[in-house]
Design a protein around this motif. Structure first.
Motif, mmCIF file in Angstrom:
data_model
loop_
_atom_site.group_PDB
_atom_site.id
_atom_site.type_symbol
_atom_site.label_atom_id
_atom_site.label_comp_id
_atom_site.label_asym_id
_atom_site.label_seq_id
_atom_site.Cartn_x
_atom_site.Cartn_y
_atom_site.Cartn_z
ATOM 1 N N HIS A 71 71.918 -2.913 -22.655
ATOM 2 C CA HIS A 71 71.354 -3.461 -21.431
ATOM 3 C C HIS A 71 72.447 -4.022 -20.519
ATOM 4 N N THR A 101 69.453 -1.252 -18.446
ATOM 5 C CA THR A 101 68.105 -0.976 -18.935
ATOM 6 C C THR A 101 68.128 -0.990 -20.463
ATOM 7 N N ALA A 120 63.917 2.676 -22.965
ATOM 8 C CA ALA A 120 63.561 3.067 -21.601
ATOM 9 C C ALA A 120 64.534 4.132 -21.084
ATOM 10 N N TRP A 121 65.821 3.957 -21.368
ATOM 11 C CA TRP A 121 66.825 4.938 -20.949
ATOM 12 C C TRP A 121 66.555 6.278 -21.612
#
Length: 126
Positions: A106, A111, A115-116
């Motif tokens: 992060h 991120t 999510a990435w």
């Protein structure tokens, strides 16, 4: 009379390219293991303090931050290439646990790793 060498001049000397390449190859090959400055310095036959200064001069990053960056890059490659759980990827890339991977990821990528991974999977399908 001998002229004393300024400590500033010695502190600004970066690692030569061949030493930097050797150390980076060592780091990449041993990402899954603990990497200490003294072990990296031994690859160049330098003291840990001199190595740390020269490494930072050559790369712009301390060895610790450089290693974290390489670990996050390796985690990105693993997330794209496999569907292994993040815990397994974290351990394979040298992070102590998934939370360590998530914090470091992060900070560098802006991120969360999951999510990435989902964004990358969506981009590959489009």
């Amino acid at each position: 009379m001998k002229q004393a060498i300024s400590s500033k001049a010695g502190a600004r000397t970066a690692l030569p390219r061949w030493q930097l390449q050797r150390v980076v190859a060592y780091i990449d090959h041993h990402l899954d293991q603990p990497l200490r400055s003294c072990h990296l310095a031994s690859q160049c036959a330098l003291s840990a303090s001199h190595f740390t200064r020269a490494f930072k001069q050559a790369t712009g990053l301390s060895p610790r931050l450089f290693i974290l960056q390489r670990r996050v890059q390796a985690a990105c490659r693993e997330m794209l290439a496999t569907d292994q759980p993040l815990t397994a990827i974290a351990h394979a890339c040298g992070f102590s646990d998934q939370a360590h991977l998530s914090r470091s990821f992060h900070l560098q990528m802006g991120t969360a790793p999951l999510a990435w991974r989902r964004m990358q999977a969506g981009a590959l399908r489009a």
